[in-house]
Write a protein that holds these residues in place. Structure first.
Motif, PDB file in Angstrom:
ATOM      1  N   UNK A 176      32.364  40.764  58.732  1.00  0.00           N
ATOM      2  CA  UNK A 176      33.184  40.923  59.932  1.00  0.00           C
ATOM      3  C   UNK A 176      34.677  41.022  59.621  1.00  0.00           C
ATOM      4  N   UNK A 177      35.085  40.513  58.474  1.00  0.00           N
ATOM      5  CA  UNK A 177      36.515  40.419  58.177  1.00  0.00           C
ATOM      6  C   UNK A 177      37.005  41.308  57.046  1.00  0.00           C
ATOM      7  N   UNK A 178      36.093  41.965  56.345  1.00  0.00           N
ATOM      8  CA  UNK A 178      36.503  42.805  55.215  1.00  0.00           C
ATOM      9  C   UNK A 178      35.835  44.171  55.294  1.00  0.00           C
ATOM     10  N   UNK A 179      36.547  45.204  54.835  1.00  0.00           N
ATOM     11  CA  UNK A 179      35.944  46.536  54.762  1.00  0.00           C
ATOM     12  C   UNK A 179      35.114  46.646  53.483  1.00  0.00           C
ATOM     13  N   UNK A 180      34.460  47.792  53.313  1.00  0.00           N
ATOM     14  CA  UNK A 180      33.520  47.934  52.200  1.00  0.00           C
ATOM     15  C   UNK A 180      34.210  47.851  50.840  1.00  0.00           C
ATOM     16  N   UNK A 181      35.482  48.295  50.767  1.00  0.00           N
ATOM     17  CA  UNK A 181      36.195  48.219  49.497  1.00  0.00           C
ATOM     18  C   UNK A 181      36.465  46.762  49.127  1.00  0.00           C
ATOM     19  N   UNK A 182      36.879  45.979  50.101  1.00  0.00           N
ATOM     20  CA  UNK A 182      37.126  44.557  49.845  1.00  0.00           C
ATOM     21  C   UNK A 182      35.823  43.837  49.481  1.00  0.00           C
ATOM     22  N   UNK A 183      34.728  44.225  50.143  1.00  0.00           N
ATOM     23  CA  UNK A 183      33.431  43.613  49.822  1.00  0.00           C
ATOM     24  C   UNK A 183      33.019  43.931  48.385  1.00  0.00           C
ATOM     25  N   UNK A 184      33.320  45.141  47.927  1.00  0.00           N
ATOM     26  CA  UNK A 184      33.026  45.495  46.534  1.00  0.00           C
ATOM     27  C   UNK A 184      33.813  44.620  45.570  1.00  0.00           C
ATOM     28  N   UNK A 185      35.076  44.363  45.903  1.00  0.00           N
ATOM     29  CA  UNK A 185      35.903  43.499  45.053  1.00  0.00           C
ATOM     30  C   UNK A 185      35.338  42.075  45.044  1.00  0.00           C
ATOM     31  N   UNK A 186      34.978  41.556  46.217  1.00  0.00           N
ATOM     32  CA  UNK A 186      34.392  40.220  46.310  1.00  0.00           C
ATOM     33  C   UNK A 186      33.100  40.153  45.497  1.00  0.00           C
ATOM     34  N   UNK A 187      32.283  41.184  45.614  1.00  0.00           N
ATOM     35  CA  UNK A 187      31.028  41.252  44.862  1.00  0.00           C
ATOM     36  C   UNK A 187      31.298  41.176  43.364  1.00  0.00           C
ATOM     37  N   UNK A 188      32.267  41.965  42.885  1.00  0.00           N
ATOM     38  CA  UNK A 188      32.593  41.964  41.459  1.00  0.00           C
ATOM     39  C   UNK A 188      33.110  40.605  41.007  1.00  0.00           C
TER      40      UNK A 188
ATOM     41  N   UNK B 187      32.400  37.668  42.313  1.00  0.00           N
ATOM     42  CA  UNK B 187      31.270  36.727  42.254  1.00  0.00           C
ATOM     43  C   UNK B 187      30.466  36.933  40.977  1.00  0.00           C
ATOM     44  N   UNK B 188      30.114  38.184  40.687  1.00  0.00           N
ATOM     45  CA  UNK B 188      29.249  38.463  39.535  1.00  0.00           C
ATOM     46  C   UNK B 188      29.939  38.134  38.217  1.00  0.00           C
ATOM     47  N   UNK B 189      31.190  38.553  38.066  1.00  0.00           N
ATOM     48  CA  UNK B 189      31.910  38.290  36.818  1.00  0.00           C
ATOM     49  C   UNK B 189      32.313  36.817  36.722  1.00  0.00           C
ATOM     50  N   UNK B 190      32.778  36.253  37.846  1.00  0.00           N
ATOM     51  CA  UNK B 190      33.186  34.857  37.838  1.00  0.00           C
ATOM     52  C   UNK B 190      32.033  33.920  37.519  1.00  0.00           C
ATOM     53  N   UNK B 191      30.861  34.216  38.053  1.00  0.00           N
ATOM     54  CA  UNK B 191      29.684  33.379  37.802  1.00  0.00           C
ATOM     55  C   UNK B 191      29.308  33.407  36.325  1.00  0.00           C
ATOM     56  N   UNK B 192      29.361  34.590  35.746  1.00  0.00           N
ATOM     57  CA  UNK B 192      29.067  34.739  34.310  1.00  0.00           C
ATOM     58  C   UNK B 192      30.079  33.965  33.463  1.00  0.00           C
TER      59      UNK B 192
ATOM     60  N   UNK C  21      23.042  29.536  44.884  1.00  0.00           N
ATOM     61  CA  UNK C  21      23.267  29.959  46.266  1.00  0.00           C
ATOM     62  C   UNK C  21      24.552  30.770  46.376  1.00  0.00           C
ATOM     63  N   UNK C  22      25.571  30.401  45.595  1.00  0.00           N
ATOM     64  CA  UNK C  22      26.821  31.169  45.587  1.00  0.00           C
ATOM     65  C   UNK C  22      26.568  32.590  45.078  1.00  0.00           C
ATOM     66  N   UNK C  23      25.857  32.717  43.963  1.00  0.00           N
ATOM     67  CA  UNK C  23      25.595  34.059  43.434  1.00  0.00           C
ATOM     68  C   UNK C  23      24.630  34.838  44.331  1.00  0.00           C
ATOM     69  N   UNK C  24      23.808  34.127  45.129  1.00  0.00           N
ATOM     70  CA  UNK C  24      22.908  34.809  46.061  1.00  0.00           C
ATOM     71  C   UNK C  24      23.678  35.581  47.125  1.00  0.00           C
ATOM     72  N   UNK C  25      24.906  35.149  47.401  1.00  0.00           N
ATOM     73  CA  UNK C  25      25.740  35.869  48.354  1.00  0.00           C
ATOM     74  C   UNK C  25      25.941  37.313  47.887  1.00  0.00           C
ATOM     75  N   UNK C  26      26.032  37.502  46.573  1.00  0.00           N
ATOM     76  CA  UNK C  26      26.201  38.850  46.028  1.00  0.00           C
ATOM     77  C   UNK C  26      24.999  39.725  46.353  1.00  0.00           C
ATOM     78  N   UNK C  27      23.795  39.154  46.299  1.00  0.00           N
ATOM     79  CA  UNK C  27      22.588  39.907  46.661  1.00  0.00           C
ATOM     80  C   UNK C  27      22.669  40.378  48.108  1.00  0.00           C
TER      81      UNK C  27
END
Length: 365
Positions: free
Chosen positions: A131-143, A145-150, A199-205
């Motif tokens: 609701x608060x971010x566009x698709x570009x921002x969601x891609x950044x958040x996704x990246x 999460x994935x890199x930060x978790x690793x 559960x945090x990384x599941x948000x990326x899924x």
């Protein structure tokens, strides 16, 4: 979701996923299971390991369709919060309930996390983000999460000074945090497959599902091919990432997120082509289950737990009595007998989904 907005392939994949979840959760004998119907022991991937991430992926697609015309205001946030709390509450109820007086387990025996709890938490955070971010921002958040978790699980030393590992060990960050926070309220003494960091990384899924939902909704040609190609890219990225961060469901590793979302997108593209493009009749009963997915899953878990806990005689219960009396035979292998029990359970809930659909009963959680 408004009826005219429903994508048949999404309901169908949701229904297939729920029935598959019920199938693998209800063997006649947990000691005798065919390998594809069991989770990987730690690193690795089996067909069973695809089921839960597929459902969270579909949750993401559903978030897109449900909230694409909603405004980020108090009313919308309240509805999201209420639904999340319902899911979490149902999950905790399943863990705490016993079918005998006093109907609640001893505090020490209650597992805090679980499938519905994770769905509720992931749904809440992912919906707010959408609701608060566009698709570009969601891609950044996704990246991130994935890199930060690793980076966290692989390189940050633990408070005791030990270097982290991805193995099932005390110096695994996910296991360490679950043990510190959840304590005895876990699935296993040393870890929980629906634990806190996972559960945090599941948000990326779920966010990948949101992004795929946007592609699914666009008026573009050859949409099924584009989805298939996206799935291949996710798979390739996931398996390349697995060189550094192994595919692991218990940790919900970053490579696991990408690989399972890749398979999910590919399967969705095939179903979309068959059902929504070619309009071929396929798996209608699964679509019916998919329209009451959470209700049917909850009932399956509630009844299964009751069957294990309601005694028959001195040393048996409803589940064991049914299995030994109806399904276990000397002429059949133990694994096949166990599978037959699971298939009958699955057919029962397919029938329930059909009945609810025909009666126009759609229970929203």
């Amino acid at each position: 979701m408004v009826a005219k907005q429903r994508i048949q392939s999404v309901d169908l994949l949701r229904g297939i996923t729920i029935v598959a979840m019920i199938l693998v959760n209800n063997p006649g004998d947990w000691s005798h299971i065919y390998a594809p119907l069991s989770h990987a022991e730690w690193h690795g991937l089996t067909p069973t390991d695809l089921i839960f991430p597929f459902f969270l992926f579909i949750v993401g697609i559903s978030i897109y369709y449900a909230y694409k015309n909603k405004q980020p205001n108090t009313t919308t946030y309240k509805k999201i919060a209420v639904r999340s709390l319902k899911l979490i509450g149902l999950g905790i109820f399943l863990k705490a309930f016993i079918p005998t007086v006093p109907f609640i387990q001893d505090w020490e025996g209650i597992r805090f996390m679980g499938v519905l709890q994770r769905i509720g938490i992931v749904f809440f955070i992912s919906a707010i983000m959408y609701l608060n971010f566009n698709w570009k921002a969601l891609l950044v958040i996704l990246a991130v999460i994935l890199l930060g978790y690793w980076l966290w699980l692989g390189f940050v030393p633990l408070p005791n000074g030990m270097m982290p590992t991805f193995d099932r060990a005390p110096n695994n960050w996910a296991n360490y945090i679950d043990l510190q926070v959840l304590g005895i309220h876990m699935w296993q003494p040393d870890y929980d497959p629906e634990g806190l960091l996972g559960t945090v990384s599941s948000i990326a899924t779920c966010l990948l599902g949101v992004l795929v939902g946007q592609v699914l909704d666009k008026p573009i040609d050859r949409k099924a091919f584009i989805l298939f190609f996206i799935g291949l890219i996710l798979l390739a990225c996931g398996y390349l990432f697995s060189i550094y961060f192994p595919v692991n469901k218990a940790l919900w590793s970053s490579s696991f997120v990408l690989v399972t979302a890749g398979y999910g997108t590919i399967i969705l593209s095939l179903i979309y082509y068959i059902v929504d493009v070619k309009h071929w009749h396929f798996g209608g009963v699964f679509k019916m289950v998919g329209m009451n997915a959470i209700t049917i899953y909850f009932l399956s878990e509630f009844i299964a737990k009751s069957f294990y806990l309601i005694p028959i005689g001195e040393d048996s219960n409803i589940h064991n009595w049914l299995y030994s009396s109806v399904f276990a035979h000397e002429t059949l292998s133990n694994k096949f007998s166990s599978l037959c029990y699971a298939m009958v359970v699955g057919l029962f809930y397919l029938g329930l989904g059909f009945y609810l659909y025909r009666r126009k009963v759609f229970i929203k959680v």
